[in-house]
Design a protein around this motif. Structure first.
Motif, PDB file in Angstrom:
ATOM      1  N   THR A 128     -43.602  18.434 -60.064  1.00 31.64           N
ATOM      2  CA  THR A 128     -44.399  17.484 -59.280  1.00 31.64           C
ATOM      3  C   THR A 128     -43.798  16.083 -59.340  1.00 31.64           C
ATOM      4  O   THR A 128     -43.555  15.455 -58.307  1.00 31.64           O
ATOM      5  CB  THR A 128     -45.858  17.461 -59.797  1.00 31.64           C
ATOM      6  N   PHE A 129     -43.536  15.583 -60.566  1.00 30.18           N
ATOM      7  CA  PHE A 129     -43.057  14.192 -60.594  1.00 30.18           C
ATOM      8  C   PHE A 129     -41.635  14.042 -60.060  1.00 30.18           C
ATOM      9  O   PHE A 129     -41.311  13.028 -59.450  1.00 30.18           O
ATOM     10  CB  PHE A 129     -43.293  13.499 -61.944  1.00 30.18           C
ATOM     11  N   MET A 130     -40.787  15.074 -60.214  1.00 27.43           N
ATOM     12  CA  MET A 130     -39.436  14.972 -59.649  1.00 27.43           C
ATOM     13  C   MET A 130     -39.519  14.916 -58.120  1.00 27.43           C
ATOM     14  O   MET A 130     -38.846  14.096 -57.478  1.00 27.43           O
ATOM     15  CB  MET A 130     -38.578  16.177 -60.059  1.00 27.43           C
ATOM     16  N   ALA A 131     -40.356  15.778 -57.527  1.00 22.34           N
ATOM     17  CA  ALA A 131     -40.481  15.823 -56.069  1.00 22.34           C
ATOM     18  C   ALA A 131     -41.069  14.515 -55.543  1.00 22.34           C
ATOM     19  O   ALA A 131     -40.581  13.951 -54.555  1.00 22.34           O
ATOM     20  CB  ALA A 131     -41.346  17.011 -55.654  1.00 22.34           C
ATOM     21  N   VAL A 132     -42.111  14.017 -56.221  1.00 21.52           N
ATOM     22  CA  VAL A 132     -42.757  12.791 -55.735  1.00 21.52           C
ATOM     23  C   VAL A 132     -41.834  11.584 -55.907  1.00 21.52           C
ATOM     24  O   VAL A 132     -41.806  10.693 -55.059  1.00 21.52           O
ATOM     25  CB  VAL A 132     -44.130  12.572 -56.424  1.00 21.52           C
ATOM     26  N   THR A 133     -41.058  11.555 -56.978  1.00 23.33           N
ATOM     27  CA  THR A 133     -40.112  10.444 -57.157  1.00 23.33           C
ATOM     28  C   THR A 133     -39.081  10.450 -56.026  1.00 23.33           C
ATOM     29  O   THR A 133     -38.799   9.400 -55.429  1.00 23.33           O
ATOM     30  CB  THR A 133     -39.396  10.545 -58.526  1.00 23.33           C
ATOM     31  N   ALA A 134     -38.538  11.629 -55.709  1.00 23.03           N
ATOM     32  CA  ALA A 134     -37.546  11.726 -54.627  1.00 23.03           C
ATOM     33  C   ALA A 134     -38.158  11.267 -53.302  1.00 23.03           C
ATOM     34  O   ALA A 134     -37.537  10.525 -52.533  1.00 23.03           O
ATOM     35  CB  ALA A 134     -37.029  13.160 -54.519  1.00 23.03           C
ATOM     36  N   LEU A 135     -39.393  11.689 -53.062  1.00 27.03           N
ATOM     37  CA  LEU A 135     -40.076  11.316 -51.821  1.00 27.03           C
ATOM     38  C   LEU A 135     -40.295   9.802 -51.770  1.00 27.03           C
ATOM     39  O   LEU A 135     -40.069   9.163 -50.735  1.00 27.03           O
ATOM     40  CB  LEU A 135     -41.425  12.057 -51.755  1.00 27.03           C
TER      41      LEU A 135
ATOM     42  N   ALA B  26     -30.613   1.679 -61.546  1.00 26.58           N
ATOM     43  CA  ALA B  26     -29.755   1.862 -60.371  1.00 26.58           C
ATOM     44  C   ALA B  26     -29.267   3.306 -60.306  1.00 26.58           C
ATOM     45  O   ALA B  26     -29.242   3.936 -59.244  1.00 26.58           O
ATOM     46  CB  ALA B  26     -28.563   0.905 -60.446  1.00 26.58           C
ATOM     47  N   LYS B  27     -28.899   3.848 -61.467  1.00 29.80           N
ATOM     48  CA  LYS B  27     -28.388   5.217 -61.542  1.00 29.80           C
ATOM     49  C   LYS B  27     -29.511   6.236 -61.314  1.00 29.80           C
ATOM     50  O   LYS B  27     -29.331   7.234 -60.609  1.00 29.80           O
ATOM     51  CB  LYS B  27     -27.761   5.419 -62.930  1.00 29.80           C
ATOM     52  N   VAL B  28     -30.670   5.964 -61.918  1.00 32.57           N
ATOM     53  CA  VAL B  28     -31.805   6.881 -61.777  1.00 32.57           C
ATOM     54  C   VAL B  28     -32.240   6.961 -60.322  1.00 32.57           C
ATOM     55  O   VAL B  28     -32.416   8.050 -59.762  1.00 32.57           O
ATOM     56  CB  VAL B  28     -32.985   6.410 -62.670  1.00 32.57           C
ATOM     57  N   LEU B  29     -32.375   5.797 -59.671  1.00 30.39           N
ATOM     58  CA  LEU B  29     -32.823   5.797 -58.272  1.00 30.39           C
ATOM     59  C   LEU B  29     -31.783   6.443 -57.368  1.00 30.39           C
ATOM     60  O   LEU B  29     -32.137   7.148 -56.417  1.00 30.39           O
ATOM     61  CB  LEU B  29     -33.151   4.369 -57.819  1.00 30.39           C
ATOM     62  N   ASN B  30     -30.495   6.252 -57.672  1.00 30.34           N
ATOM     63  CA  ASN B  30     -29.454   6.900 -56.858  1.00 30.34           C
ATOM     64  C   ASN B  30     -29.489   8.424 -57.008  1.00 30.34           C
ATOM     65  O   ASN B  30     -29.173   9.153 -56.066  1.00 30.34           O
ATOM     66  CB  ASN B  30     -28.067   6.381 -57.225  1.00 30.34           C
ATOM     67  N   PHE B  31     -29.901   8.898 -58.198  1.00 29.27           N
ATOM     68  CA  PHE B  31     -30.020  10.347 -58.376  1.00 29.27           C
ATOM     69  C   PHE B  31     -31.036  10.927 -57.397  1.00 29.27           C
ATOM     70  O   PHE B  31     -30.861  12.023 -56.873  1.00 29.27           O
ATOM     71  CB  PHE B  31     -30.427  10.693 -59.818  1.00 29.27           C
ATOM     72  N   PHE B  32     -32.117  10.179 -57.182  1.00 29.59           N
ATOM     73  CA  PHE B  32     -33.175  10.679 -56.292  1.00 29.59           C
ATOM     74  C   PHE B  32     -32.908  10.369 -54.821  1.00 29.59           C
ATOM     75  O   PHE B  32     -33.656  10.777 -53.954  1.00 29.59           O
ATOM     76  CB  PHE B  32     -34.530  10.086 -56.701  1.00 29.59           C
ATOM     77  N   TRP B  38     -26.119   9.178 -53.232  1.00 25.07           N
ATOM     78  CA  TRP B  38     -26.503  10.144 -54.258  1.00 25.07           C
ATOM     79  C   TRP B  38     -25.533  10.160 -55.432  1.00 25.07           C
ATOM     80  O   TRP B  38     -24.311  10.253 -55.237  1.00 25.07           O
ATOM     81  CB  TRP B  38     -26.616  11.553 -53.649  1.00 25.07           C
ATOM     82  N   ASP B  39     -26.083  10.056 -56.652  1.00 23.53           N
ATOM     83  CA  ASP B  39     -25.288  10.148 -57.885  1.00 23.53           C
ATOM     84  C   ASP B  39     -25.877  11.295 -58.709  1.00 23.53           C
ATOM     85  O   ASP B  39     -26.959  11.155 -59.288  1.00 23.53           O
ATOM     86  CB  ASP B  39     -25.365   8.824 -58.658  1.00 23.53           C
ATOM     87  N   PRO B  40     -25.202  12.455 -58.744  1.00 24.64           N
ATOM     88  CA  PRO B  40     -25.786  13.638 -59.392  1.00 24.64           C
ATOM     89  C   PRO B  40     -25.759  13.623 -60.927  1.00 24.64           C
ATOM     90  O   PRO B  40     -26.163  14.604 -61.548  1.00 24.64           O
ATOM     91  CB  PRO B  40     -24.951  14.800 -58.842  1.00 24.64           C
ATOM     92  N   SER B  41     -25.334  12.513 -61.550  1.00 26.80           N
ATOM     93  CA  SER B  41     -25.167  12.487 -63.012  1.00 26.80           C
ATOM     94  C   SER B  41     -26.387  13.008 -63.782  1.00 26.80           C
ATOM     95  O   SER B  41     -26.246  13.690 -64.801  1.00 26.80           O
ATOM     96  CB  SER B  41     -24.888  11.060 -63.494  1.00 26.80           C
ATOM     97  N   VAL B  93     -44.603   8.346 -58.222  1.00 28.18           N
ATOM     98  CA  VAL B  93     -44.631   7.166 -57.337  1.00 28.18           C
ATOM     99  C   VAL B  93     -44.097   5.950 -58.104  1.00 28.18           C
ATOM    100  O   VAL B  93     -43.221   5.217 -57.627  1.00 28.18           O
ATOM    101  CB  VAL B  93     -46.068   6.895 -56.814  1.00 28.18           C
ATOM    102  N   GLY B  94     -44.589   5.760 -59.332  1.00 34.27           N
ATOM    103  CA  GLY B  94     -44.163   4.610 -60.136  1.00 34.27           C
ATOM    104  C   GLY B  94     -42.691   4.673 -60.514  1.00 34.27           C
ATOM    105  O   GLY B  94     -41.985   3.658 -60.513  1.00 34.27           O
ATOM    106  N   TRP B  95     -42.224   5.887 -60.815  1.00 31.45           N
ATOM    107  CA  TRP B  95     -40.814   6.078 -61.203  1.00 31.45           C
ATOM    108  C   TRP B  95     -39.916   5.757 -60.006  1.00 31.45           C
ATOM    109  O   TRP B  95     -38.875   5.118 -60.142  1.00 31.45           O
ATOM    110  CB  TRP B  95     -40.598   7.527 -61.688  1.00 31.45           C
TER     111      TRP B  95
END
Lengths: 146, 150
Positions: A128-135, B26-32, B38-41, B93-95
């Motif tokens: 859930t949190f991985m999908a919502v973060t990506a969205l 920066a790296k975390v957000l690029n992963f998503f 996209w940074d698959p690290s 959402v927060g992440w």
């Protein structure tokens, strides 16, 4: 909202991941506990008692001294690049705090420890949190800020 | 002994987070950001952590008890409920907004970067607010149950 270009670091990321796993296994072996950042921090905040505050504070101190230890070896402090304004960090932080409390855990507690125990609650929480973060990232970067 | 081992475990975790890239938004957000830079690290972080914990736990759960405790202290619940799924979604959402998760932000405080302190202070405020809300709704439910009984 645009990001900051980052380089792909498979080996350092894998090594970091293994260390995170080792720390999780050690806390289970020594104290029989889940190494979740949320749970360890939350147990120090009211209304939780101060009865077992000692090991929690020690563990958090260890975490915070991690970057300095890395600098001791490599000579450089780990990079922290924040591609969003301070107001978004504050809003994001508050929302994260609410979410992890109701959701009983975060990436370390559910995503690593819970998944490694094959807990169905942790598997569902992690997906859930991985999908919502990506969205959320998609919306902020390509819909709102596109 | 408990304090020293806890410090050492926290330090290993903090070093792992620091070199993995999880402390860098920066790296975390690029992963998503699959549709962008996209940074698959972080797949390697999750993969390495999960594989290590999976194997290590199998060994540890073979012990009769933990080294410094009389029993394993594990969550026993297996049911799915709204707070779990809703909370996880809110966390996402927060992440996605800030790029920090709790385990990434706490070690990152040690870099001295002031932005991490903004995030961490807001996160603590969020945890406190949520705990207050949980206590309040818990008291209300138990009061209702009490009324039903009497």
């Amino acid at each position: 909202m645009t990001g900051i270009e980052t380089t792909f670091t498979p080996w350092m990321s894998l090594a970091g991941g293994v260390l995170i796993g080792v720390a999780s296994v050690l806390l289970m072996a020594v104290q029989g506990r889940i190494l979740g950042a949320t749970g360890i921090l939350s147990g120090l905040l009211p209304p939780s008692g101060a009865a077992d505050a000692g090991w929690r504070v020690a563990l958090l101190l260890g975490m915070v001294t991690g970057p300095a230890a890395v600098m001791g070896v490599t000579g450089a402090m780990p990079v922290v690049q924040v591609p969003v304004p301070a107001a978004m960090l504050a809003v994001g932080g508050f929302i994260v705090g609410i979410g992890v409390t109701f959701g009983s855990g975060c990436t370390s507690g559910h995503g690593v420890c819970g998944m490694a125990r094959m807990s169905p609650r942790s598997a569902v929480a992690t997906l859930t949190f991985m999908a919502v973060t990506a969205l959320t990232v998609f919306v902020l970067r390509h819909v709102v800020g596109g | 002994m408990k304090l020293i081992s806890s410090y050492a475990i926290g330090l290993i975790f903090g070093i792992g987070i620091s070199i993995s890239g999880m402390a860098n938004p920066a790296k975390v957000l690029n992963f998503f950001d699959f549709a962008g830079m996209w940074d698959p690290s972080l797949i390697f972080v999750m993969g390495g952590a999960l594989a290590t914990a999976f194997i290590g736990y199998r060994i540890v759960f073979g012990f009769s008890r933990p080294l410094l405790s009389d029993r394993f202290n594990l969550p026993a619940r297996r049911d799915l409920d709204l707070p779990l799924i809703g909370g996880a979604a809110v966390f996402g959402v927060g992440w996605g907004i800030g790029g920090f998760c709790p385990g990434g932000a706490l070690p990152a405080l040690g870099t001295g970067n002031y932005e991490v302190f903004i995030f961490a202070a807001a996160m603590v405020a969020g945890i406190l607010a949520a705990k207050r809300l949980q206590r309040w709704s818990g008291q209300r439910t138990s009061a209702q149950k009490h009324q039903e009984r009497t």
